[in-house]
Design a protein around this motif. Structure first.
Motif, PDB file in Angstrom:
ATOM      1  N   ASN A  23     -47.225 -27.951 -40.021  1.00  0.00           N
ATOM      2  CA  ASN A  23     -46.204 -27.530 -39.061  1.00  0.00           C
ATOM      3  C   ASN A  23     -46.070 -28.466 -37.876  1.00  0.00           C
ATOM      4  O   ASN A  23     -44.969 -28.683 -37.364  1.00  0.00           O
ATOM      5  N   LYS A  24     -47.179 -29.042 -37.409  1.00  0.00           N
ATOM      6  CA  LYS A  24     -47.106 -30.000 -36.301  1.00  0.00           C
ATOM      7  C   LYS A  24     -46.320 -31.235 -36.740  1.00  0.00           C
ATOM      8  O   LYS A  24     -45.552 -31.803 -35.965  1.00  0.00           O
ATOM      9  N   ALA A  25     -46.511 -31.643 -37.973  1.00  0.00           N
ATOM     10  CA  ALA A  25     -45.768 -32.794 -38.504  1.00  0.00           C
ATOM     11  C   ALA A  25     -44.283 -32.476 -38.573  1.00  0.00           C
ATOM     12  O   ALA A  25     -43.447 -33.338 -38.280  1.00  0.00           O
ATOM     13  N   LEU A  26     -43.930 -31.249 -38.946  1.00  0.00           N
ATOM     14  CA  LEU A  26     -42.519 -30.853 -38.989  1.00  0.00           C
ATOM     15  C   LEU A  26     -41.893 -30.919 -37.602  1.00  0.00           C
ATOM     16  O   LEU A  26     -40.776 -31.408 -37.439  1.00  0.00           O
ATOM     17  N   ASN A  27     -42.633 -30.439 -36.593  1.00  0.00           N
ATOM     18  CA  ASN A  27     -42.144 -30.502 -35.213  1.00  0.00           C
ATOM     19  C   ASN A  27     -41.992 -31.950 -34.757  1.00  0.00           C
ATOM     20  O   ASN A  27     -41.009 -32.310 -34.106  1.00  0.00           O
ATOM     21  N   THR A  28     -42.964 -32.776 -35.086  1.00  0.00           N
ATOM     22  CA  THR A  28     -42.915 -34.186 -34.725  1.00  0.00           C
ATOM     23  C   THR A  28     -41.732 -34.866 -35.407  1.00  0.00           C
ATOM     24  O   THR A  28     -41.003 -35.646 -34.787  1.00  0.00           O
ATOM     25  N   PHE A  29     -41.546 -34.557 -36.671  1.00  0.00           N
ATOM     26  CA  PHE A  29     -40.427 -35.100 -37.442  1.00  0.00           C
ATOM     27  C   PHE A  29     -39.106 -34.756 -36.752  1.00  0.00           C
ATOM     28  O   PHE A  29     -38.257 -35.621 -36.528  1.00  0.00           O
ATOM     29  N   TYR A  30     -38.942 -33.497 -36.403  1.00  0.00           N
ATOM     30  CA  TYR A  30     -37.705 -33.070 -35.755  1.00  0.00           C
ATOM     31  C   TYR A  30     -37.526 -33.776 -34.411  1.00  0.00           C
ATOM     32  O   TYR A  30     -36.455 -34.304 -34.114  1.00  0.00           O
ATOM     33  N   ASP A  31     -38.578 -33.803 -33.603  1.00  0.00           N
ATOM     34  CA  ASP A  31     -38.493 -34.448 -32.289  1.00  0.00           C
ATOM     35  C   ASP A  31     -38.138 -35.928 -32.409  1.00  0.00           C
ATOM     36  O   ASP A  31     -37.366 -36.455 -31.612  1.00  0.00           O
ATOM     37  N   LYS A  32     -38.690 -36.575 -33.403  1.00  0.00           N
ATOM     38  CA  LYS A  32     -38.485 -38.016 -33.566  1.00  0.00           C
ATOM     39  C   LYS A  32     -37.110 -38.348 -34.127  1.00  0.00           C
ATOM     40  O   LYS A  32     -36.493 -39.336 -33.715  1.00  0.00           O
ATOM     41  N   TYR A  33     -36.614 -37.549 -35.057  1.00  0.00           N
ATOM     42  CA  TYR A  33     -35.405 -37.926 -35.787  1.00  0.00           C
ATOM     43  C   TYR A  33     -34.143 -37.151 -35.442  1.00  0.00           C
ATOM     44  O   TYR A  33     -33.042 -37.625 -35.743  1.00  0.00           O
ATOM     45  N   ALA A  34     -34.230 -35.992 -34.853  1.00  0.00           N
ATOM     46  CA  ALA A  34     -33.034 -35.168 -34.623  1.00  0.00           C
ATOM     47  C   ALA A  34     -31.975 -35.909 -33.808  1.00  0.00           C
ATOM     48  O   ALA A  34     -30.796 -35.924 -34.188  1.00  0.00           O
ATOM     49  N   GLY A  35     -32.360 -36.519 -32.726  1.00  0.00           N
ATOM     50  CA  GLY A  35     -31.400 -37.218 -31.869  1.00  0.00           C
ATOM     51  C   GLY A  35     -30.713 -38.376 -32.581  1.00  0.00           C
ATOM     52  O   GLY A  35     -29.481 -38.523 -32.521  1.00  0.00           O
ATOM     53  N   LYS A  36     -31.504 -39.180 -33.267  1.00  0.00           N
ATOM     54  CA  LYS A  36     -30.949 -40.331 -33.992  1.00  0.00           C
ATOM     55  C   LYS A  36     -29.997 -39.881 -35.086  1.00  0.00           C
ATOM     56  O   LYS A  36     -28.933 -40.464 -35.285  1.00  0.00           O
ATOM     57  N   GLY A  58     -29.123 -31.840 -43.276  1.00  0.00           N
ATOM     58  CA  GLY A  58     -29.737 -33.075 -43.751  1.00  0.00           C
ATOM     59  C   GLY A  58     -31.238 -33.103 -43.510  1.00  0.00           C
ATOM     60  O   GLY A  58     -32.017 -33.481 -44.398  1.00  0.00           O
ATOM     61  N   LEU A  59     -31.677 -32.711 -42.319  1.00  0.00           N
ATOM     62  CA  LEU A  59     -33.121 -32.693 -42.023  1.00  0.00           C
ATOM     63  C   LEU A  59     -33.839 -31.676 -42.910  1.00  0.00           C
ATOM     64  O   LEU A  59     -34.958 -31.922 -43.360  1.00  0.00           O
ATOM     65  N   THR A  60     -33.172 -30.559 -43.163  1.00  0.00           N
ATOM     66  CA  THR A  60     -33.750 -29.555 -44.063  1.00  0.00           C
ATOM     67  C   THR A  60     -33.885 -30.138 -45.468  1.00  0.00           C
ATOM     68  O   THR A  60     -34.907 -29.941 -46.137  1.00  0.00           O
ATOM     69  N   LYS A  61     -32.877 -30.869 -45.893  1.00  0.00           N
ATOM     70  CA  LYS A  61     -32.925 -31.488 -47.219  1.00  0.00           C
ATOM     71  C   LYS A  61     -34.060 -32.508 -47.297  1.00  0.00           C
ATOM     72  O   LYS A  61     -34.750 -32.606 -48.311  1.00  0.00           O
ATOM     73  N   VAL A  62     -34.270 -33.256 -46.217  1.00  0.00           N
ATOM     74  CA  VAL A  62     -35.380 -34.221 -46.182  1.00  0.00           C
ATOM     75  C   VAL A  62     -36.696 -33.487 -46.433  1.00  0.00           C
ATOM     76  O   VAL A  62     -37.518 -33.916 -47.243  1.00  0.00           O
ATOM     77  N   ILE A  63     -36.884 -32.371 -45.749  1.00  0.00           N
ATOM     78  CA  ILE A  63     -38.137 -31.613 -45.877  1.00  0.00           C
ATOM     79  C   ILE A  63     -38.285 -31.041 -47.287  1.00  0.00           C
ATOM     80  O   ILE A  63     -39.362 -31.121 -47.880  1.00  0.00           O
ATOM     81  N   THR A  64     -37.196 -30.504 -47.829  1.00  0.00           N
ATOM     82  CA  THR A  64     -37.298 -29.888 -49.159  1.00  0.00           C
ATOM     83  C   THR A  64     -37.390 -30.931 -50.273  1.00  0.00           C
ATOM     84  O   THR A  64     -37.906 -30.637 -51.348  1.00  0.00           O
ATOM     85  N   LYS A  65     -36.920 -32.141 -50.010  1.00  0.00           N
ATOM     86  CA  LYS A  65     -36.931 -33.200 -51.025  1.00  0.00           C
ATOM     87  C   LYS A  65     -38.002 -34.264 -50.737  1.00  0.00           C
ATOM     88  O   LYS A  65     -37.968 -35.342 -51.316  1.00  0.00           O
ATOM     89  N   ILE A  66     -38.942 -33.955 -49.867  1.00  0.00           N
ATOM     90  CA  ILE A  66     -39.956 -34.935 -49.466  1.00  0.00           C
ATOM     91  C   ILE A  66     -40.735 -35.475 -50.668  1.00  0.00           C
ATOM     92  O   ILE A  66     -41.199 -36.607 -50.655  1.00  0.00           O
TER      93      ILE A  66
END
Length: 190
Positions: A23-36, A58-66
């Motif tokens: 879950n921490k990685a998911l939060n980090t992922f969102y923080d790092k990539y959402a703006g871009k 798209g971010l949800t798809k990234v997580i589900t298709k990781i």
């Protein structure tokens, strides 16, 4: 966030942690990539709310298709490709409800006047292009796609891709000339 990134290391480590359900990685992922990724979506979609929805999808798809990420290339590049594809799918789904851009006259807003153009002004100019022109311009000039790839992704001919890029450039040149012309008028008045 920096602390978590330093613990995780590279983007590949971040992707591995996401794959493991951290879950921490998911939060980090969102923080790092959402703006871009939102900025990318806004380049393709003029409605900010729709752009935000597409970014989230798209971010949800990234997580589900990781599991499909090969760890050979850039994780950010892989994420970006998914986001661009989501934006293109949204454009295609809206295409049936839109008027053919060839048959519509557009009133184009002019950027803020001043001594020089700001990045924000250029962004507004590109955003003011008709949807088809803006999409092809972004894919070609910003994302680096070739006309063949653009044609395949949008379901148009290469000729249409080239034509829309040419027209987008012409419209942008006209907007720049109009700004230059209005700036020259202001200088003469002073």
């Amino acid at each position: 966030m920096t602390k978590i990134l330093s613990l995780l290391g590279s983007d590949h480590d971040l992707a591995k942690a996401i794959k493991q359900g951290d879950n921490k990685a998911l939060n980090t992922f969102y923080d790092k990539y959402a703006g871009k990724m939102l900025a990318i979506c806004k380049r393709y979609l003029s409605d900010g709310m729709i752009a935000e929805d597409v970014m989230m999808e798209g971010l949800t798809k990234v997580i589900t298709k990781i599991d499909k990420f090969s760890f050979n290339g850039s994780f950010e590049g892989w994420v970006k490709r998914i986001i661009v594809n989501e934006a293109l799918m949204k454009i295609r789904s809206q295409k049936n409800n839109e008027v053919d851009i060839e048959n519509v006259a557009y009133a184009l807003p002019v950027a803020n006047q001043g001594d020089h153009l700001e990045a924000e002004d250029l962004h507004k100019m590109v955003a003011s292009l008709p949807d088809g022109y803006r999409t092809v311009f972004n894919m070609y000039a910003i994302e680096g796609y070739g006309h063949k790839e653009i044609a395949e992704k949008l379901g148009i001919s290469e000729g249409t891709s080239k034509s829309q890029l040419s027209r987008a450039r012409a419209m942008l040149q006209n907007m720049l000339q109009e700004i230059e012309h209005s700036d020259n008028k202001q200088i003469k008045r002073k």
